[in-house]
Scaffold this motif. Structure first.
Motif, PDB file in Angstrom:
ATOM      1  N   LYS A 115      40.685  25.291  59.485  1.00 54.35           N
ATOM      2  CA  LYS A 115      39.924  24.566  58.470  1.00 54.35           C
ATOM      3  C   LYS A 115      40.820  23.962  57.401  1.00 54.35           C
ATOM      4  O   LYS A 115      40.557  22.865  56.891  1.00 54.35           O
ATOM      5  N   ALA A 116      41.896  24.674  57.047  1.00 52.74           N
ATOM      6  CA  ALA A 116      42.794  24.163  56.014  1.00 52.74           C
ATOM      7  C   ALA A 116      43.471  22.876  56.468  1.00 52.74           C
ATOM      8  O   ALA A 116      43.548  21.902  55.706  1.00 52.74           O
ATOM      9  N   LEU A 117      43.960  22.847  57.690  1.00 54.87           N
ATOM     10  CA  LEU A 117      44.607  21.643  58.187  1.00 54.87           C
ATOM     11  C   LEU A 117      43.602  20.512  58.346  1.00 54.87           C
ATOM     12  O   LEU A 117      43.901  19.350  58.009  1.00 54.87           O
ATOM     13  N   THR A 118      42.406  20.830  58.790  1.00 55.32           N
ATOM     14  CA  THR A 118      41.363  19.809  58.906  1.00 55.32           C
ATOM     15  C   THR A 118      41.037  19.209  57.547  1.00 55.32           C
ATOM     16  O   THR A 118      40.900  17.986  57.404  1.00 55.32           O
ATOM     17  N   GLY A 119      40.920  20.060  56.526  1.00 55.20           N
ATOM     18  CA  GLY A 119      40.636  19.568  55.186  1.00 55.20           C
ATOM     19  C   GLY A 119      41.739  18.699  54.648  1.00 55.20           C
ATOM     20  O   GLY A 119      41.489  17.659  54.016  1.00 55.20           O
ATOM     21  N   TYR A 120      42.973  19.102  54.897  1.00 53.77           N
ATOM     22  CA  TYR A 120      44.121  18.314  54.440  1.00 53.77           C
ATOM     23  C   TYR A 120      44.117  16.937  55.091  1.00 53.77           C
ATOM     24  O   TYR A 120      44.295  15.912  54.412  1.00 53.77           O
ATOM     25  N   ARG A 121      43.912  16.889  56.407  1.00 53.26           N
ATOM     26  CA  ARG A 121      43.919  15.604  57.115  1.00 53.26           C
ATOM     27  C   ARG A 121      42.735  14.740  56.688  1.00 53.26           C
ATOM     28  O   ARG A 121      42.856  13.499  56.620  1.00 53.26           O
ATOM     29  N   ALA A 122      41.607  15.362  56.384  1.00 56.04           N
ATOM     30  CA  ALA A 122      40.449  14.593  55.931  1.00 56.04           C
ATOM     31  C   ALA A 122      40.732  13.926  54.594  1.00 56.04           C
ATOM     32  O   ALA A 122      40.333  12.771  54.356  1.00 56.04           O
ATOM     33  N   LEU A 123      41.442  14.624  53.706  1.00 54.98           N
ATOM     34  CA  LEU A 123      41.818  14.020  52.438  1.00 54.98           C
ATOM     35  C   LEU A 123      42.764  12.844  52.663  1.00 54.98           C
ATOM     36  O   LEU A 123      42.642  11.802  52.015  1.00 54.98           O
ATOM     37  N   GLU A 124      43.710  13.010  53.550  1.00 59.38           N
ATOM     38  CA  GLU A 124      44.627  11.913  53.848  1.00 59.38           C
ATOM     39  C   GLU A 124      43.873  10.709  54.404  1.00 59.38           C
ATOM     40  O   GLU A 124      44.239   9.563  54.109  1.00 59.38           O
ATOM     41  N   ALA A 125      42.834  10.971  55.191  1.00 63.13           N
ATOM     42  CA  ALA A 125      42.094   9.873  55.816  1.00 63.13           C
ATOM     43  C   ALA A 125      41.362   9.025  54.782  1.00 63.13           C
ATOM     44  O   ALA A 125      41.012   7.875  55.060  1.00 63.13           O
ATOM     45  N   ARG A 126      41.144   9.571  53.590  1.00 67.22           N
ATOM     46  CA  ARG A 126      40.413   8.840  52.548  1.00 67.22           C
ATOM     47  C   ARG A 126      41.346   8.093  51.598  1.00 67.22           C
ATOM     48  O   ARG A 126      40.909   7.579  50.572  1.00 67.22           O
ATOM     49  N   GLY A 127      42.621   8.029  51.927  1.00 70.24           N
ATOM     50  CA  GLY A 127      43.576   7.323  51.071  1.00 70.24           C
ATOM     51  C   GLY A 127      44.937   7.336  51.713  1.00 70.24           C
ATOM     52  O   GLY A 127      45.075   7.546  52.920  1.00 70.24           O
ATOM     53  N   ARG A 128      45.955   7.146  50.894  1.00 73.63           N
ATOM     54  CA  ARG A 128      47.317   7.168  51.430  1.00 73.63           C
ATOM     55  C   ARG A 128      47.688   8.569  51.902  1.00 73.63           C
ATOM     56  O   ARG A 128      47.140   9.562  51.433  1.00 73.63           O
ATOM     57  N   ARG A 129      48.645   8.637  52.819  1.00 71.97           N
ATOM     58  CA  ARG A 129      49.130   9.934  53.274  1.00 71.97           C
ATOM     59  C   ARG A 129      49.701  10.722  52.098  1.00 71.97           C
ATOM     60  O   ARG A 129      50.320  10.157  51.186  1.00 71.97           O
ATOM     61  N   LEU A 130      49.491  12.029  52.122  1.00 77.43           N
ATOM     62  CA  LEU A 130      49.989  12.877  51.061  1.00 77.43           C
ATOM     63  C   LEU A 130      51.478  13.201  51.233  1.00 77.43           C
ATOM     64  O   LEU A 130      52.142  13.574  50.261  1.00 77.43           O
ATOM     65  N   ASN A 131      51.972  13.071  52.468  1.00 80.88           N
ATOM     66  CA  ASN A 131      53.404  13.276  52.732  1.00 80.88           C
ATOM     67  C   ASN A 131      53.901  14.602  52.188  1.00 80.88           C
ATOM     68  O   ASN A 131      54.921  14.683  51.491  1.00 80.88           O
ATOM     69  N   GLY A 132      53.163  15.659  52.542  1.00 78.35           N
ATOM     70  CA  GLY A 132      53.485  16.966  52.004  1.00 78.35           C
ATOM     71  C   GLY A 132      54.626  17.689  52.670  1.00 78.35           C
ATOM     72  O   GLY A 132      55.088  18.714  52.155  1.00 78.35           O
ATOM     73  N   ASP A 133      55.147  17.201  53.800  1.00 74.51           N
ATOM     74  CA  ASP A 133      56.165  17.939  54.544  1.00 74.51           C
ATOM     75  C   ASP A 133      57.405  18.231  53.706  1.00 74.51           C
ATOM     76  O   ASP A 133      58.032  19.284  53.860  1.00 74.51           O
ATOM     77  N   GLY A 134      57.755  17.328  52.843  1.00 78.96           N
ATOM     78  CA  GLY A 134      58.976  17.488  52.055  1.00 78.96           C
ATOM     79  C   GLY A 134      58.769  18.146  50.707  1.00 78.96           C
ATOM     80  O   GLY A 134      59.702  18.190  49.903  1.00 78.96           O
ATOM     81  N   LEU A 135      57.570  18.672  50.443  1.00 74.93           N
ATOM     82  CA  LEU A 135      57.251  19.210  49.122  1.00 74.93           C
ATOM     83  C   LEU A 135      56.965  20.709  49.183  1.00 74.93           C
ATOM     84  O   LEU A 135      56.524  21.241  50.207  1.00 74.93           O
ATOM     85  N   ASP A 136      57.197  21.373  48.067  1.00 74.45           N
ATOM     86  CA  ASP A 136      56.829  22.782  47.947  1.00 74.45           C
ATOM     87  C   ASP A 136      55.316  22.946  48.046  1.00 74.45           C
ATOM     88  O   ASP A 136      54.556  22.006  47.770  1.00 74.45           O
ATOM     89  N   ASP A 137      54.888  24.156  48.378  1.00 71.36           N
ATOM     90  CA  ASP A 137      53.455  24.410  48.527  1.00 71.36           C
ATOM     91  C   ASP A 137      52.678  24.065  47.262  1.00 71.36           C
ATOM     92  O   ASP A 137      51.601  23.458  47.317  1.00 71.36           O
ATOM     93  N   TRP A 138      53.208  24.452  46.105  1.00 68.27           N
ATOM     94  CA  TRP A 138      52.482  24.194  44.864  1.00 68.27           C
ATOM     95  C   TRP A 138      52.334  22.691  44.629  1.00 68.27           C
ATOM     96  O   TRP A 138      51.304  22.235  44.121  1.00 68.27           O
ATOM     97  N   ALA A 139      53.355  21.929  45.002  1.00 67.24           N
ATOM     98  CA  ALA A 139      53.305  20.486  44.788  1.00 67.24           C
ATOM     99  C   ALA A 139      52.279  19.834  45.703  1.00 67.24           C
ATOM    100  O   ALA A 139      51.593  18.880  45.300  1.00 67.24           O
TER     101      ALA A 139
END
Length: 299
Positions: A115-139
């Motif tokens: 569910k967490a990954l699905t939610g993350y991808r759904a947010l990305e689908a509503r705008g630009r990619r979040l590009n979280g791979d290079g960021l700390d969890d808190w960021a």
């Protein structure tokens, strides 16, 4: 009747929801305009008054919140004190860019599943990619909060701090801050990895309802409903103790100590900090009262 304790997951969700207004940098149109009467307290002695206003850092466009007792406090105050001064607010983006990157990128798929990954991808689908791979969890959690704000159509230009800054600058009154931008972000950066990951997972899992949660929090603020705010922000203190201590409890105590010292000098101050820091037995007004300062709610 004593409420049954919530699960750790529920507590993390409340903490994450409480943090969203703290880190919003989104903007967008919204309607209709909202009439708000946020909670405000007055700490006073014979020659000092500190108005303590619960703020929201981003609001729907057209929100009308600065009349009544709040308007009178704005006019009466000699100085505005916020979490961050205008200069520190301007420095926040650079501080984020400095602190947010991971030393070694880690794919979101290695951090989030189900569910967490699905939610993350759904947010990305509503705008630009979040590009979280290079960021700390808190960021990444911060970016999720920004996207939720966009989806809720909240604007920092309409937020309490922005509006107060404009008013006080126009009047030529000084504005100071309680913290530094880098210091605020270091509160997240220095959380232990398990706490960071837990908060990120919950924020992503609840992405589908986060917009509703943020709007409910904003509505409670607009009513001055401190019980509802306390339920969101201060309930289940043991659910994520490291985050709770660093981001809420310790800061409340530092700000209370500042206000107590400020009471030793004459003058009138408007202190505007996130509304979640002012409610409950560990909120700033209650902690000031415990120090023997006279505090009363004035709106």
């Amino acid at each position: 009747m004593r409420r049954a304790p919530a699960s750790p997951d529920q507590g993390r969700r409340r903490i994450a929801a409480a943090l969203l207004p703290v880190l919003l940098a989104a903007c967008g149109p919204v309607e209709p305009a909202m009439k708000a009467r946020p909670a405000m307290w007055l700490a006073e002695d014979v020659d000092t008054r500190i108005y303590i206003l619960g703020s929201m850092h981003a609001l729907p466009r057209g929100t009308d919140w600065d009349d009544g007792a709040v308007g009178a406090a704005i006019e009466a105050a000699d100085t505005l004190v916020m979490e961050l001064s205008p200069a520190e607010l301007d420095a926040a983006a650079d501080a984020f860019r400095e602190l947010a990157p991971r030393s070694t990128p880690l794919a979101i798929e290695a951090r989030l599943t189900g569910k967490a990954l699905t939610g993350y991808r759904a947010l990305e689908a509503r705008g630009r990619r979040l590009n979280g791979d290079g960021l700390d969890d808190w960021a990444v959690m911060v970016l999720i909060g920004q996207r939720v704000a966009q989806n809720a159509a909240l604007s920092p230009d309409e937020g309490v701090e922005t509006q107060l800054t404009e008013r006080f600058e126009a009047a030529g009154k000084p504005i100071t801050g309680l913290e530094r931008a880098r210091g605020q972000l270091m509160l997240f950066e220095t959380l232990d990895p398990a706490t960071q990951r837990a908060l990120l997972v919950r924020a992503a899992e609840e992405a589908d309802t986060a917009t509703r949660d943020v709007l409910a929090l904003t509505a409670a603020w607009s009513r001055g409903d401190v019980a509802a705010l306390e339920k969101v922000v201060n309930e289940d203190i043991d659910a994520a103790p490291a985050a709770r201590k660093a981001i809420i409890t310790d800061r409340n105590r530092r700000w209370t100590a500042w206000a107590a010292r400020r009471m030793e000098r004459p003058g009138t101050v408007l202190m505007a900090v996130g509304a979640g820091h002012l409610v409950g037995a560990e909120g700033v007004p209650a902690l000031l009262e415990a120090r023997g300062v006279r505090v009363r709610r004035v709106q």
